[in-house]
Every structure is written in structure tokens, then in C-alpha cells.
Design an enzyme around this catalytic site. Sequence first.
Site, PDB file in Angstrom:
ATOM      1  N   ASP A  33       7.809  10.355 -19.554  1.00  0.00           N
ATOM      2  CA  ASP A  33       6.737   9.987 -19.627  1.00  0.00           C
ATOM      3  C   ASP A  33       6.544   9.375 -20.956  1.00  0.00           C
ATOM      4  O   ASP A  33       6.817   9.757 -22.109  1.00  0.00           O
ATOM      5  CB  ASP A  33       6.003  11.375 -19.606  1.00  0.00           C
ATOM      6  CG  ASP A  33       4.647  11.151 -19.549  1.00  0.00           C
ATOM      7  OD1 ASP A  33       3.901  11.779 -18.514  1.00  0.00           O
ATOM      8  OD2 ASP A  33       3.794  10.762 -20.324  1.00  0.00           O
ATOM      9  N   THR A  36       1.063   8.687 -22.686  1.00  0.00           N
ATOM     10  CA  THR A  36      -0.554   7.921 -22.929  1.00  0.00           C
ATOM     11  C   THR A  36      -1.588   8.849 -23.138  1.00  0.00           C
ATOM     12  O   THR A  36      -1.321  10.004 -23.416  1.00  0.00           O
ATOM     13  CB  THR A  36      -0.913   7.105 -21.586  1.00  0.00           C
ATOM     14  OG1 THR A  36      -1.272   7.938 -20.716  1.00  0.00           O
ATOM     15  CG2 THR A  36       0.365   5.883 -21.158  1.00  0.00           C
ATOM     16  N   THR A  83      -4.412   5.748 -13.659  1.00  0.00           N
ATOM     17  CA  THR A  83      -5.015   6.574 -12.632  1.00  0.00           C
ATOM     18  C   THR A  83      -6.255   6.355 -12.408  1.00  0.00           C
ATOM     19  O   THR A  83      -6.955   6.866 -11.629  1.00  0.00           O
ATOM     20  CB  THR A  83      -4.510   7.832 -12.524  1.00  0.00           C
ATOM     21  OG1 THR A  83      -4.842   8.806 -13.645  1.00  0.00           O
ATOM     22  CG2 THR A  83      -3.001   7.957 -12.357  1.00  0.00           C
ATOM     23  N   THR A 123      -1.683   6.887  -3.271  1.00  0.00           N
ATOM     24  CA  THR A 123      -2.880   7.401  -3.075  1.00  0.00           C
ATOM     25  C   THR A 123      -3.692   7.025  -1.629  1.00  0.00           C
ATOM     26  O   THR A 123      -3.239   5.775  -1.190  1.00  0.00           O
ATOM     27  CB  THR A 123      -3.892   7.168  -4.207  1.00  0.00           C
ATOM     28  OG1 THR A 123      -5.156   7.273  -4.002  1.00  0.00           O
ATOM     29  CG2 THR A 123      -3.556   5.604  -4.426  1.00  0.00           C
ATOM     30  N   ASP A 124      -4.615   7.722  -1.112  1.00  0.00           N
ATOM     31  CA  ASP A 124      -5.671   7.301  -0.051  1.00  0.00           C
ATOM     32  C   ASP A 124      -6.318   6.231  -0.427  1.00  0.00           C
ATOM     33  O   ASP A 124      -6.816   5.467   0.553  1.00  0.00           O
ATOM     34  CB  ASP A 124      -6.294   8.365   0.581  1.00  0.00           C
ATOM     35  CG  ASP A 124      -7.374   8.895  -0.465  1.00  0.00           C
ATOM     36  OD1 ASP A 124      -7.391   8.386  -1.690  1.00  0.00           O
ATOM     37  OD2 ASP A 124      -7.883   9.828   0.021  1.00  0.00           O
ATOM     38  N   GLU A 125      -6.471   5.656  -1.580  1.00  0.00           N
ATOM     39  CA  GLU A 125      -7.386   4.683  -2.011  1.00  0.00           C
ATOM     40  C   GLU A 125      -6.959   3.415  -1.796  1.00  0.00           C
ATOM     41  O   GLU A 125      -7.464   2.089  -1.827  1.00  0.00           O
ATOM     42  CB  GLU A 125      -7.569   4.900  -3.751  1.00  0.00           C
ATOM     43  CG  GLU A 125      -8.348   5.988  -3.959  1.00  0.00           C
ATOM     44  CD  GLU A 125      -8.885   6.072  -5.245  1.00  0.00           C
ATOM     45  OE1 GLU A 125      -9.213   5.038  -5.888  1.00  0.00           O
ATOM     46  OE2 GLU A 125      -9.015   7.084  -5.694  1.00  0.00           O
ATOM     47  N   TYR A 147      -7.290  -0.525  -9.579  1.00  0.00           N
ATOM     48  CA  TYR A 147      -6.612   0.598  -9.321  1.00  0.00           C
ATOM     49  C   TYR A 147      -5.862   0.956  -8.134  1.00  0.00           C
ATOM     50  O   TYR A 147      -4.595   0.707  -8.002  1.00  0.00           O
ATOM     51  CB  TYR A 147      -6.982   1.995  -9.693  1.00  0.00           C
ATOM     52  CG  TYR A 147      -6.326   3.117  -9.339  1.00  0.00           C
ATOM     53  CD1 TYR A 147      -5.174   3.663  -9.883  1.00  0.00           C
ATOM     54  CD2 TYR A 147      -6.771   3.958  -8.466  1.00  0.00           C
ATOM     55  CE1 TYR A 147      -4.356   4.691  -9.231  1.00  0.00           C
ATOM     56  CE2 TYR A 147      -6.299   5.249  -7.771  1.00  0.00           C
ATOM     57  CZ  TYR A 147      -4.890   5.459  -8.564  1.00  0.00           C
ATOM     58  OH  TYR A 147      -4.474   6.600  -7.851  1.00  0.00           O
ATOM     59  N   LYS A 151      -1.891   0.343  -6.937  1.00  0.00           N
ATOM     60  CA  LYS A 151      -1.122   1.018  -6.209  1.00  0.00           C
ATOM     61  C   LYS A 151      -0.522   0.574  -4.779  1.00  0.00           C
ATOM     62  O   LYS A 151       0.658   0.810  -4.420  1.00  0.00           O
ATOM     63  CB  LYS A 151      -1.802   2.461  -5.979  1.00  0.00           C
ATOM     64  CG  LYS A 151      -2.217   3.221  -7.040  1.00  0.00           C
ATOM     65  CD  LYS A 151      -1.041   3.747  -8.069  1.00  0.00           C
ATOM     66  CE  LYS A 151      -0.413   4.890  -7.232  1.00  0.00           C
ATOM     67  NZ  LYS A 151       0.663   5.368  -7.990  1.00  0.00           N
ATOM     68  N   HIS A 273     -17.704   0.980  -5.482  1.00  0.00           N
ATOM     69  CA  HIS A 273     -17.506   2.439  -5.107  1.00  0.00           C
ATOM     70  C   HIS A 273     -17.200   2.558  -3.749  1.00  0.00           C
ATOM     71  O   HIS A 273     -17.837   2.296  -2.732  1.00  0.00           O
ATOM     72  CB  HIS A 273     -18.694   3.115  -5.334  1.00  0.00           C
ATOM     73  CG  HIS A 273     -18.594   4.791  -5.543  1.00  0.00           C
ATOM     74  ND1 HIS A 273     -19.332   5.315  -6.141  1.00  0.00           N
ATOM     75  CD2 HIS A 273     -17.482   5.255  -5.375  1.00  0.00           C
ATOM     76  CE1 HIS A 273     -19.032   6.637  -6.295  1.00  0.00           C
ATOM     77  NE2 HIS A 273     -17.851   6.750  -5.584  1.00  0.00           N
TER      78      HIS A 273
END
Length: 338
Positions: A33, A36, A83, A123-125, A147, A151, A273
Site C-alpha cells: 500500500d 495515499t 476510488t 465495482t458495479d459502476e 473513476y 475501473k 451522476h
Amino acid sequence: MKILVTGGLGFIGSNFIRHLLSRRKQASVVNLDALTYAGNPANLADLQDDPRYRWVKGDIADPKAVEAAMAGAEAVVHFAAETHVDRSILDASRFLRTNIVGSQVLFDAALRHEIGRFIHVSTDEVYGSVPKGFSKEGDRLEPNSPYAASKAASDLLARSYFVTHKLPVIVTRASNNFGPYQYPEKALPLMITNWMDGEPFPLYGDGLQVRDWLYVVDHARAIDLLIDKGQPGEIYNIGGTFHCNNRRIIEETRRLMGVSEGLVKPVADRPGHDRRYALDCRKLKALGFKHEYAFRQALAATVDWYRAHQSWWRPLKKRGGYKSYYSRQYGGRLAAKP
Ligand code: NAD
Ligand code: TYD
């Protein structure tokens, strides 16, 4: 089993490592890691004397750091990422470097080290906004924020490494997580901690955006199960137990905390959005996954955690200001009604 975890000082990674080491007594973890703004060694302070756990400070986009951290690992669980959607709107560059280039560096190293199982946490995004129905793993990707696009790019890269190089990679796509140790710029911890200080929660747009809320320990349990039962080359959706719009989440949290209705401030909407995310999770459930935490019980536990851990979140908010990151950058728009 020796596991390399990336991004284990963040919200989900730290909850995952704690869960994994409590469940698998023979496992050991190296946590790569970079620390950040979103990483925090305090997230795993309880493991600092555990000989099965070691944190290595390093960047996943740095091949040398990755090479050293991966030595001897049998499996990789890859959480490290930028994220926060709002930050990606303001500046996408770090998102592309960490989320895409960083993933590529890890995939290449995993081939060299003959890693037996690689879990790529997504992610579901990546599916974009779904007006109705539920996203299945094979659905087309229509990411709307930088973002989500970064991904989606790394998900496609994972697929290509499976097809071309036979990397045994599994992609997971989870919905909105909540729980202890979530950085207080994300909606739920921002709401809870603002309300503890009598400050309003800035509600973007009309507040009718729908999300599927997943308790972070259930997410950790699903990934743990996929290490054993997931099929290389496959994608698994990991949804939550409470599917609702942001106004409803506000109501649930407000009632639990005994907060007045006035502590919600409508602000200008986030550009691009997404209106609704919704996941079809039958593929994961077919492997035997069952949620362990009911939504209200998990939300109550989360509120209790933030009440009991003010020394954890207060310094973070002091550093970043109490308003959401987006509202802070667009101070003038904070007062605008949707
Ligand atoms: P987070 O922002 O809380 O933590 C990210 C961690 O990654 C931090 O510890 C940070 O120091 C580390 N990191 C960032 N860049 C790095 C780099 N270049 N090299 C090494 N480490 C680096 O993130 P999170 O909310 O715990 O999310 C973890 C993963 O889960 C991400 O891949 C995210 O896309 C995915 N995800 C998150 C959610 C959610 O609701 N939070 C939902 C679905 C999927
Ligand atoms: P967030 O936690 O940023 O997750 P995501 O955008 O990845 O789903 O936000 C969850 C929802 O809450 C999303 O619809 C945006 C909204 N939101 C607000 O209304 N106000 C805020 O200050 C934040 C951070 C989010």
C-alpha cells in the site's frame, strides 16, 4: 497460503485482511500500500504484532516494488485504487495511473510469479446507470465517471490477460460498501460524522439516485469464498441487501441517530451522476454465498463505530475540511438548489 493484498490500508482492504486472518489461521498477508490520503496504518493497528501480517509501503505502478512484494505469494487480492468519483471529476490523472497502469504492472508480475489465483476487485459502476432491471456479469460496460471508466479499463485488461496469457484472474464487481474505517468523504461516513457535529449533509441533486448497500464484512466474506470457489476468467457481481435511493438512506440514518430533518442541504448535482445501480448476484449465490448482516443491524453497528472512534476520523476531517470533497471544490455551487 501466502497472499499479497494491495491497498490493504484502505477501507475494504483493511476489513478484508482482518476477516481473512481471523478465518484462515494458516494464511499470511503482505499488504502493498502506497499510503495515499485514503490509506491509514491505524486501520490495521490491531494486527501490527501479528507475525502473519506485514505492510510494505509501495506503489502498485512501480514494477520494482511489486516484484519484491509478490515474491513467494500464491494468491493476489487487488484492492489498491483511487476510488472517489468526485475526485475523478476534478482530476482523472491519478485514476488512470493507479487503476489502469497499476493493474497492468500487477498482472505482468503475477504471470512471472505464476500466481495461482488473482482476485481483481472492481465495482458495479462499470455497468453505468441501469434505469431498470439488474446488471448481469456479461452486460456491456458503460462507465460514466472517469473513476468508473478507469475501473472498466482494468476489468477489460484482466479479461485480456486471462484470454491471452491464461492468468487465473477473477473479477469481482461490488456495490456501494459501508462499515467501519470508511474514509469520511464517501456518502455514509460523511453523513454520520457531519451529523455528529450538527453539520448538514450536502445532498446532490434530487437525491433519488439508487444504490445497493453492501456491508463491508459481507464483501470480505464474498471475496474469501471466491478465492476457493471462483472460476478463473469469470466475473462475479457482489451486491448488498438494501436497494434504495439516497433520500431513503438519509431517512434510515437520521432515524437511527435521532437527527432533525433540517440537517440535509440540497446542493448542485454531481456531473454525470448515475441514477441507478442494481446487480444480479445469482452467479455468486450459486457458489453458496449468503449475506450474514441485515442492513439495519449493520447500519446501527456502523453508526456506533463512528461514535466510538472519533479519534480515528476527526484528524482526517480536519485535514480535508468537513464538507464533501466536491462541495469544497465547488464552494460557490454548494448553495445552489437542484
Ligand atoms: P480506499 O480509497 O478506502 O483505499 C484505497 C487504498 O489503496 C488506500 O489504502 C491507498 O493508500 C491505496 N492505494 C491507492 N493508490 C495506490 C497505489 N498506487 N499503490 C498502492 N496502494 C495504493 O478504497 P476502498 O473503498 O477500500 O476500495 C477498495 C477497492 O474496492 C477499489 O478497487 C474500489 O474500486 C473497489 N470498490 C469499492 C467500493 C466502495 O463502495 N468503496 C465498491 C465496489 C468496489
Ligand atoms: P458515494 O459514497 O460517493 O459513492 P458512489 O458515488 O460511488 O455511489 O455516494 C453515494 C451516493 O451519495 C451517490 O449517489 C452520490 C451521493 N452523495 C451525495 O448526495 N452527497 C455527498 O456529499 C456525497 C459524497 C455523495
